[in-house]
Design a protein around this motif. Structure first.
Motif, mmCIF file in Angstrom:
data_model
loop_
_atom_site.group_PDB
_atom_site.id
_atom_site.type_symbol
_atom_site.label_atom_id
_atom_site.label_comp_id
_atom_site.label_asym_id
_atom_site.label_seq_id
_atom_site.Cartn_x
_atom_site.Cartn_y
_atom_site.Cartn_z
ATOM 1 N N PRO A 103 8.628 5.396 -5.677
ATOM 2 C CA PRO A 103 7.644 4.605 -4.941
ATOM 3 C C PRO A 103 8.098 4.286 -3.515
ATOM 4 O O PRO A 103 9.260 3.977 -3.271
ATOM 5 C CB PRO A 103 7.513 3.322 -5.765
ATOM 6 N N ASP A 120 8.667 -1.404 -10.353
ATOM 7 C CA ASP A 120 8.444 0.044 -10.364
ATOM 8 C C ASP A 120 9.622 0.781 -10.986
ATOM 9 O O ASP A 120 9.443 1.751 -11.720
ATOM 10 C CB ASP A 120 8.214 0.563 -8.945
ATOM 11 N N TYR A 150 6.240 2.190 -0.060
ATOM 12 C CA TYR A 150 5.099 1.376 0.337
ATOM 13 C C TYR A 150 5.210 0.923 1.778
ATOM 14 O O TYR A 150 6.312 0.724 2.293
ATOM 15 C CB TYR A 150 5.021 0.094 -0.505
ATOM 16 N N GLU A 181 0.862 -1.175 0.000
ATOM 17 C CA GLU A 181 0.000 0.000 0.000
ATOM 18 C C GLU A 181 0.905 1.234 0.000
ATOM 19 O O GLU A 181 1.901 1.273 0.727
ATOM 20 C CB GLU A 181 -0.865 -0.023 1.267
ATOM 21 N N LYS A 182 0.553 2.215 -0.815
ATOM 22 C CA LYS A 182 1.352 3.437 -0.868
ATOM 23 C C LYS A 182 1.510 4.021 0.532
ATOM 24 O O LYS A 182 0.548 4.101 1.291
ATOM 25 C CB LYS A 182 0.691 4.453 -1.790
ATOM 26 N N GLY A 222 8.534 9.646 -1.456
ATOM 27 C CA GLY A 222 7.402 9.035 -2.138
ATOM 28 C C GLY A 222 6.755 9.920 -3.193
ATOM 29 O O GLY A 222 5.949 9.451 -3.988
#
Length: 166
Positions: A52, A108, A54, A6-7, A48
């Motif tokens: 990316p 990513d 998470y 999840e971000k 972020g």
């Protein structure tokens, strides 16, 4: 083990910092020697915005780790290179979560046209060095005895991986 990415968001601050501070206080996996304030989390959120980051959640929704790509350098000539970081909550290591995090970050990175991944690891963190070797990284340098933590000098091992197109 079932898990999902999840971000990283502001609501994850306490769990992320609890995990990070465990490693600052008990190991060479994180470079600070003691607890760091939650202000560091703001830096994680800032990263972020361009790369990316998470949290990793268990099937039950608990935060069991976090991972991120970070710019190697602010200069655009290094836009194809990023550093990797991941921290898995104690009790959840050795279950393939770190490998899943690395695979997620590699995917990513390819989307961002990043071609080279770097990891800077304490010489006292043999588990991380072994993990990176098993996952296609090779040692590319070592800064000898440049740090001291818990009264012990340590070196910083640099490892690299060139990403292949998929």
């Amino acid at each position: 083990m079932s898990h999902e990415f999840e971000k990283m968001m502001p609501g994850h601050e306490e769990e992320v910092m609890e995990i990070f501070n465990y490693y600052t206080e008990n190991s060479f996996a994180a470079f600070p020697e003691g607890r760091v304030t939650n202000k560091l989390f703001l830096a994680f959120l800032g990263i972020g915005k361009t790369h990316p980051s998470y949290v990793i959640k268990s099937g039950e929704g608990a935060v069991i780790g976090f991972c991120m790509l970070r710019p190697y350098s602010p200069f655009p000539v290094f836009n194809e290179t990023a550093k990797v970081s991941y921290f898995i909550k104690p009790g959840f290591t050795g279950m393939g979560i770190g490998k899943a995090a690395l695979m997620k970050l590699e995917d990513d990175a390819r989307e961002l046209r990043i071609k080279h991944l770097l990891a800077d690891i304490s010489s006292e963190n043999s588990e991380s060095i072994g993990f990176h070797k098993m996952n296609g990284f090779s040692q590319c340098g070592c800064f000898q005895n440049i740090g001291r933590k818990f009264g012990k000098p340590f070196s910083v091992v640099w490892m690299e991986k060139e990403l292949q197109k998929t």
